[in-house]
Design a protein around this motif. Structure first.
Motif, mmCIF file in Angstrom:
data_model
loop_
_atom_site.group_PDB
_atom_site.id
_atom_site.type_symbol
_atom_site.label_atom_id
_atom_site.label_comp_id
_atom_site.label_asym_id
_atom_site.label_seq_id
_atom_site.Cartn_x
_atom_site.Cartn_y
_atom_site.Cartn_z
ATOM 1 N N PRO A 135 4.529 -3.050 10.039
ATOM 2 C CA PRO A 135 3.878 -3.638 8.856
ATOM 3 C C PRO A 135 4.798 -4.570 8.066
ATOM 4 C CG PRO A 135 4.309 -1.273 8.568
ATOM 5 C CD PRO A 135 4.571 -1.583 10.004
ATOM 6 N N ALA A 136 6.074 -4.245 8.004
ATOM 7 C CA ALA A 136 6.980 -5.089 7.227
ATOM 8 C C ALA A 136 7.046 -6.495 7.813
ATOM 9 C CB ALA A 136 8.380 -4.460 7.200
ATOM 10 N N MET A 151 3.574 -8.355 7.387
ATOM 11 C CA MET A 151 3.236 -8.772 6.022
ATOM 12 C C MET A 151 4.212 -9.826 5.496
ATOM 13 S SD MET A 151 1.980 -5.166 4.362
ATOM 14 C CE MET A 151 1.016 -3.997 5.360
ATOM 15 N N LYS A 152 5.490 -9.717 5.871
ATOM 16 C CA LYS A 152 6.442 -10.744 5.431
ATOM 17 C C LYS A 152 6.090 -12.114 6.030
ATOM 18 C CE LYS A 152 10.968 -10.088 4.607
ATOM 19 N NZ LYS A 152 11.117 -10.057 3.154
ATOM 20 N N TYR A 181 -6.331 -7.171 3.286
ATOM 21 C CA TYR A 181 -6.167 -6.465 2.019
ATOM 22 C C TYR A 181 -7.200 -5.344 1.918
ATOM 23 C CZ TYR A 181 -3.119 -10.281 0.432
ATOM 24 O OH TYR A 181 -2.084 -11.171 0.301
ATOM 25 N N PRO A 182 -6.914 -4.310 1.117
ATOM 26 C CA PRO A 182 -7.922 -3.270 0.886
ATOM 27 C C PRO A 182 -9.201 -3.891 0.326
ATOM 28 C CG PRO A 182 -5.800 -2.615 -0.028
ATOM 29 C CD PRO A 182 -5.686 -4.060 0.396
ATOM 30 N N PRO A 183 -10.340 -3.332 0.664
ATOM 31 C CA PRO A 183 -10.495 -2.090 1.413
ATOM 32 C C PRO A 183 -10.502 -2.278 2.932
ATOM 33 C CG PRO A 183 -12.613 -2.845 0.644
ATOM 34 C CD PRO A 183 -11.615 -3.837 0.134
ATOM 35 N N VAL A 226 -4.627 -2.487 4.772
ATOM 36 C CA VAL A 226 -3.608 -1.949 3.874
ATOM 37 C C VAL A 226 -2.554 -2.988 3.512
ATOM 38 C CG1 VAL A 226 -3.940 0.362 4.841
ATOM 39 C CG2 VAL A 226 -2.102 -1.084 5.741
ATOM 40 N N ARG A 227 -2.848 -4.254 3.762
ATOM 41 C CA ARG A 227 -1.858 -5.277 3.417
ATOM 42 C C ARG A 227 -1.532 -5.205 1.931
ATOM 43 N NH1 ARG A 227 -2.339 -11.955 3.631
ATOM 44 N NH2 ARG A 227 -0.230 -12.271 2.815
ATOM 45 N N SER A 228 -0.260 -5.279 1.642
ATOM 46 C CA SER A 228 0.197 -5.234 0.257
ATOM 47 C C SER A 228 0.127 -6.635 -0.336
ATOM 48 C CB SER A 228 1.632 -4.698 0.224
ATOM 49 O OG SER A 228 2.138 -4.712 -1.092
ATOM 50 N N PHE A 229 -0.240 -6.707 -1.630
ATOM 51 C CA PHE A 229 -0.468 -8.011 -2.246
ATOM 52 C C PHE A 229 0.816 -8.588 -2.848
ATOM 53 C CE2 PHE A 229 -1.801 -11.114 -5.385
ATOM 54 C CZ PHE A 229 -2.697 -11.855 -4.626
ATOM 55 N N GLY A 230 1.108 -9.836 -2.491
ATOM 56 C CA GLY A 230 2.303 -10.517 -2.992
ATOM 57 C C GLY A 230 2.601 -11.732 -2.132
ATOM 58 N N ALA A 264 -6.015 -15.012 -2.716
ATOM 59 C CA ALA A 264 -6.368 -13.593 -2.825
ATOM 60 C C ALA A 264 -7.791 -13.339 -2.322
ATOM 61 C CB ALA A 264 -6.219 -13.130 -4.274
ATOM 62 N N ASP A 311 -8.301 -12.871 3.698
ATOM 63 C CA ASP A 311 -8.859 -11.982 4.731
ATOM 64 C C ASP A 311 -9.780 -12.723 5.689
ATOM 65 O OD1 ASP A 311 -7.475 -9.828 3.821
ATOM 66 O OD2 ASP A 311 -9.189 -8.756 3.002
#
Ligand SMILES: [Mg+2]
Ligand SMILES: [Mg+2]
Ligand SMILES: [Mg+2]
Ligand SMILES: [Mg+2]
Ligand SMILES: [Mg+2]
Ligand SMILES: [Mg+2]
Lengths: 256, 256, 256, 256, 256, 256
Positions: D77-78, D81-82, D111-113, D116-120, D133, D137
Motif C-alpha cells: 500500500p505504501a 499510494m505514494k 478512497y473509502p468507501p 482504503v486509499r489514504s487522502f493526501g 478528491a 476514483d
C-alpha cells in the motif's frame, strides 16, 4: 555470468572477508572496494542508505571485482528483488525467525520453479555478464540473519530450509534477543553464554550443510571467528573506520 | 541521550506545536526549523519525500533543537526502523485500525524484550548523544493514526495497547472513513458529527492515559483543539504555507 | 519556438510579475509555478541552488506555461550558456559594471554573428518547441544587474549596449554600493537618495529604449514600482514566503 | 481533474501505446514523453528507479500531456499510494496471483468507501487539476499483472474483482511461471502454448469486461497484439531503445 | 552572528586543528564533525564534491559547532560567494600567485566598500545567527594558498594585501612548483629545501601580521608544524582516513 | 597508470570511435559503456549534466574499460582540473580561438613545470591505477575545439601550441561561425564550403603533427570522415539515440 566470488572462495575452502557500507556515497564505496575485501555489503537496513543511494555504490564497486552483497531492510520481496536486479550477488536478510520466513527469503531470490523472483534483471544484465537468466539461481546467495530468541529456538528448522545458503549472525541483536538489556549491544561478544550461542549457531549450520557468517567489530575477533570455523566474517564498517581513524588522528595531535 | 522535547513539554503540562514537511529539501527543512515549532514531522506518507530525501532534512534540522518526528508511509517495520536509525525521535503511523496493528507498531519502535526493533542506530548514535541503547525505548514516541471507521470502532482496544504513546487524528481520512464522500476531505472540520468524533477520540485517549494529537489547517483551529485538550497539534505544512503565501502575494499585487 | 511570455507582456504594454526560487527542489518550483506569476527566476547566484539542482526545477515548471528565467551566479559564459541550453528563456546577470561587461553578457546569449553562444540547446530543443535555432536570439532576453557604484556611474554606457534587453536593479547591493554600510541592506528602500537612484536608473533605461526591472520584498512596493514605470517586478522569494508564512502561523498560534 | 488519457482512448475504442522508463533521469523521461506515446510507465519494479528518482520524472513528463503510469515494485500500500499522490494516473501491480490480492490492489487505489486509499494527494493536487478528491476514483486505473502459474489458474477469479480495470501480461515471467526454465525468458513469445496462454488471458479479460494489456519487445509484435484485441501495448523501454540504437550505430560504423 | 571559532582560537593564542572533506556525503560530514576538530574544510577543488553536494554537508555539520570552511576550486567570484552564502565561515583559495590575485580574493569575501561581495546570504542568515550583514566582514576569513614558484617569488607582495587573513601552504603543489617532478608530490615534506621553503613562508607571514596554515598528512607532522609556529594545521582527510583504516583492518585480518 | 586507450589506438594507427553522453545518469552511462565505443565523452557543456551528476557516470563506466573523456563547459581551470581529478583521461575544450587560449588549455591539464595543474587527483588515484603523478602528463589528452571564424583564422597558430594533442571540430558551431545563420546548424555537413573547411582543419592538424577529431550525427558520415583521415570520430549521443529509436518504434507501431 561472472562467478560469485563468495561461492568461489567457499568452494576453495577459504573464508570470506566482507566489508560493510553505511554511508550513501559512490566515492566512499569505490575507496572501500580498493582495500582488499573479498565481498562488500551495502547495508540498506541500518546503513543511512536507501535504494536510490545504493545503485551508484554498486556501480562504483563493479570495476574492483569485489563481490557486491546487500543487506536488505527486512524480509520484503520488493526490496530483495530490486537489490538483485541492480546487480547484487547476494542478500543478507535481517530477523529471520521461522522456517516459513526462511522459505519466503529463498523464494524471493530464486526464479520459478525454485522460487517466485520476478524476471527483469535490468542492471544485472549489464554488470553480471551473459547467462544471467540461466545461472543467477546458482550464483546468487541468500543468508538469513539469526539474531532473535525466536530464531535461536527455531534454528534447526531454519537451517533445514532448502535453497538457503547460510546464516549470518548479528551479535548486537542476538545479545539483545537472548539477554535483553543485560549487556550493552555490540559486536565481539566475550560473555561465555554469547560465545556459546554463537558457536551453537555455527555448528548447527555446518551440520545442516549451510554456511555460517558473523558480523565483527575488529579484525582480531574476526580472525578468531574464522578459527572457530566461520565461512564469512564482516569486519567493522565505513562509519566506524572513518570515525575511529579521525578520532585517533585528532587525539594523537592533541596529545603531542 | 538528548531528551525528547515532545515528552518534556508533555511532562510540563504544555501542548506541543508541530510543523510538517512535504517538500524534500534540506534548506526548506532548515528554514522551517527556525520558526519556533516544538517538533517538526517529515511526512514520508503523503509528502513528496522518500527515505533518501529525508536524511539530509533530519540533519539540517538538528542544530535547531526542534524535535524531529517522521510520519512513516505505512505500518512497515523497515520504514519505521530506518526512520529511527536516521535520528527520528518518534513515528506517526497511518491507518492503525486494530489492536494487533497497534501492537505491531509499538513492537517496531522498542528494542527487545519490549519489542522487536533491530539494533543499529547508525546516525542516531551521532545525533542523539550518548546513551542511546539504554534510553531510546524511553525517549522515542509512537503515535497511531486513528482515521478510519474500523479504527474508530476499535478505539478502546487500540488505546489499551501497552507502550503506545498516543493517537493522532487525520481529519481528512477520518471524515472519508466515517462519512464517505459526503463531505469534501480536509482539515478543520466544522460538521457537528465530525467534531463529536474528534472529541470522542480525544477523551477516550485521555481516559486510557494516552496522548491525543490532531492535524490542523490553521492556527485558530489548532488553538481551539488545544482548548479541547489536545496534547499535540500540527498546523499546516510547508506546501500550504508556501503556496498560500505566494498566492496571497500575487493576488495582492494584482489587485493593487 | 514557444514565445517568451515576458516579451509578449511587454509588447502588450503590461508589466511582468516575476517569482523567485532559492530552494533547490522541483516540487517547490512546481508549487510556485501554479500561483499566477508571469515569469519565475531560479536564482543560481544567492539561491541555495546549483546547476544540477536547477534542471528538475525548470522541468517541473514547464507545464505551467510560466516563463522560466535564471539569475546566473556571475558573468561567466559556461553558466549562462548552460542555463539557456537547459531551457531558460532569459538570464539576469549580477554585477554588470561596465559597457564591456554588458557586451560580454549580450554575446553569451546570442548565436553568431550577433554573439558567441555555442550551439547545443539540448533540453531547449524539447522544451521550447520547434524553431529554436532560428528564433532563440529573438526570444531569449538578457538583463544586466545595476547594483554597484561603478555600474551607476557607467549607466548610460551600459544602457547603450546593443542587444541588451534591459537592466535589473538589486536594491540590497545598490544600497551597499552607493551608501556603504550606512543603511542595512535590503529591498523596498525608502531613503530618498535610494529612491532617486532607482528612478534614475529606470528613466535612463527607458530613454535608452531598454526595459527596467526591480527586485522587491512586498507586493505593495512592487505595485508602487510598476506605478513608477518598471517593466518587470520581482516580489519576494520562496524562502521569505515560506519563512514568513510559517513564522506568522506559529506566532498566531502562540498568541491564541 | 485532467482526464485519464488511457481511459479516454479506450472509450473511443482505440488501443493505447505505452512507453516504459527504467532509467532514473528526468531528462530521459522528458525526451521519451516527446515521442508520441499515449501513456508512459515508470517502472519502479525492475527499473533502476526508486521513489526519489521517480518524482522528477513525473514532473518532467507533465507538460507533454502523456498519461503517466507507474509499475509499482510489489503489492504494497505504501508504494502504491505514494505513486498516486505523486501524480500517477494508474498503477500496474506485479505478481497478482489471487482474487484476494486483486482486491487488495483495488482497495489501495480507491478512497473509502470503495477502498482504503489514504487522502493526501500532495503533488496530484497541483498536477491533476481541480476536482481530484471527487474524481480520482473514476480516473485512476489499476492493472493486475498476470504472470505466474497461480495467477493463470485463478484467472477467472481475479478478473471478477470489482474495481479492477484490467490485467497486464508480463510475458517473461509468465513463460517462467508456466514453462519453468524450458524457454529463455523474454517478450514477443512465439511458442504456440505461450501464444495460447496470452490469448486465453486476453479473451477471459474481455469476457469479464476488463481491459487486457501486453508487454512487448517490438512494435511489430505489439501491432499484432493489438490485432488480437489487446487494449494497451507496451513497446520496449528506454534501456533497450538506447542500448539497441547505440549498438546498431557502433556496428554500422565498424562495418563501414 | 555566531563567532568564527578559528578567529577565536587565534585570539586566544591557540592553534587550530582543521579536518578535511573530499567525500560528498552529509553523513560522513556529520561523522567527521563529531571527532573534535576545531574547523572542517569542504574541499571543492580536489575533493569529489560540487556545490550541490556541499550544501547538505554544511548543514549536517552545523549542530556540532565546528567552524565550517570551504576550499574553493579556483579564484572565481561565483564559487567563493556561493560558498559564503551557503554558510561557510572562510575560504581557502588555491593558486594565488600575485598581489593582484590576492586582492581579488579579498574583494570577493568582503562587502562594499571593502570588497565587491554581492549581498544575499540566503542560508547564512539562518545558520550564522543575527547580525550577518554587519558582522560578516569581520568574521569571515580568507586564506590564500601559496603553492607555486610564482607565489613564492611574490610572497612579500601577497602578504602585504590588506584584508587577507593569512596564507595556506599546499605542500604537494609547492614541491611540484619549486622542484618540478624531482620529488614525488605529497605532504609532510622532509627535504631540507622544502622545510626551508615552508618555514620561509611561515615567518614571512608572521612578519606581515598574517596567519600561516599548513596541510599535513599525519598528526605528528602537524604537531611539529605547530611547534614551528603554524596557526592552523590540517591533518589528513576523510578519504585517506577511511582508506587507511580499511586497509589496516584488512591487512591485520589477513595476517592473523 | 592504466594506459589511455585513445592514445593506444592512435599509436596503432587506428581511428577512435567516441560515444557521447548528455543525460546525467549513471545507468545510462553504464549501458552506453557496454556498446563497443573506444572512448566515451561526458558533455559538461551542452549536455544536461553538471559536475555532481558526472562523477557517478565516470564510476559506472570504469569497469567497461572504455576511455572516459569530458567535454568541459568552457576554458576554465576549475572545471578542467576537477574533471581530471575525477578520473577523466582527456578533456575536449570548446571555443578555443587563439594560441593564447590553446596554451592556457594545455597548461591546465599538465602538472608543473609543463603546466599549472594543481595536484590532488582524488578519484584518479583509485581509478587510474598506480603511477598517476608520474605518468598523467603523458596519458591525459587535451583537444581544442575549432568552431569559430576566429579559430579558423588562427588555425596554424593554435595548432603550433606545444602539448596540445589535437583539435576537435564542432560542425554546428563552425557552420554558424563561418556562415552565420545561412545554414541550419547541425552535424554531417554537405555544403562544399563546409566540407572544405573541415578538411582544411584536418590537414592543417596533420601537418602540425596533431590529431584531428570530428563530431558526427551518423555512422556513415563518421566512417567517411575516417576515410578522410580523422583520428577520432564521435557518432551521435545518448539523447539522439534514445529519441531516434523511440520515435522510430512509435512510428513503426502507428503505421502497422
Ligand atoms: Mg541486526
Ligand atoms: Mg491520513
Ligand atoms: Mg545583487
Ligand atoms: Mg514481471
Ligand atoms: Mg594545491
Ligand atoms: Mg560547439
Amino acid at each position: 555470468m561472472i562467478r560469485n566470488g563468495v561461492k568461489q572462495r567457499w568452494a576453495e575452502g577459504k573464508p570470506v572477508l566482507n566489508g560493510w557500507l553505511s554511508i550513501a556515497n559512490s566515492f566512499s564505496a569505490e575507496i572501500m572496494a580498493a582495500q582488499g575485501y573479498d565481498s562488500i555489503t551495502i547495508d540498506l537496513q541500518h546503513g543511512i542508505v536507501g535504494y536510490d543511494g545504493a545503485v551508484p555504490m554498486l556501480q562504483a564497486m563493479r570495476a574492483s571485482g569485489v563481490t557486491p552483497l546487500v543487506r536488505v531492510p527486512w524480509l520484503d520481496p520488493a526490496d530483495i528483488m530490486k537489490a538483485l536486479d541492480a546487480g547484487a550477488y547476494g542478500v543478507i536478510c535481517p530477523m529471520i525467525n521461522t522456517r516459513a520466513e526462511a522459505e519466503r527469503l529463498v523464494s524471493y531470490v530464486r526464479y520459478p520453479p525454485a522460487g517466485v523472483r520476478s524476471f527483469g534483471p535490468s542492471r544485472a544484465l549489464f554488470s553480471a555478464g551473459p547467462g544471467y537468466a540461466a545461472e543467477a539461481d546458482d550464483e546468487i546467495i541468500c543468508l538469513a540473519m539469526i539474531e532473535t530468541a525466536q530464531a535461536y529456538e527455531n534454528l534447526e528448522d531454519i537451517l533445514a530450509t532448502p535453497g538457503l545458503d547460510g546464516v549470518y549472525i548479528g551479535p548486537a541483536d542476538l545479545t539483545l534477543g537472548l539477554q535483553g538489556k543485560r549487556y550493552a549491544p555490540g559486536f565481539d561478544r566475550r560473555e561465555p553464554e554469547m560465545i556459546e550461542a554463537i558457536k551453537t549457531i555455527l555448528h548447527a549450520a555446518h551440520r545442516a550443510g549451510k554456511r555460517a557468517a558473523l558480523h565483527n567489530g575488529t579484525p582480531d575477533y574476526a580472525a578468531e571467528a574464522v578459527g572457530w570455523g566461520f565461512d564469512l566474517v564482516t569486519v567493522s564498517n565505513d562509519v566506524r573506520l572513518l570515525a575511529g581513524a579521525a578520532e585517533a588522528s585528532v587525539r594523537t595531535f592533541r596529545e603531542l
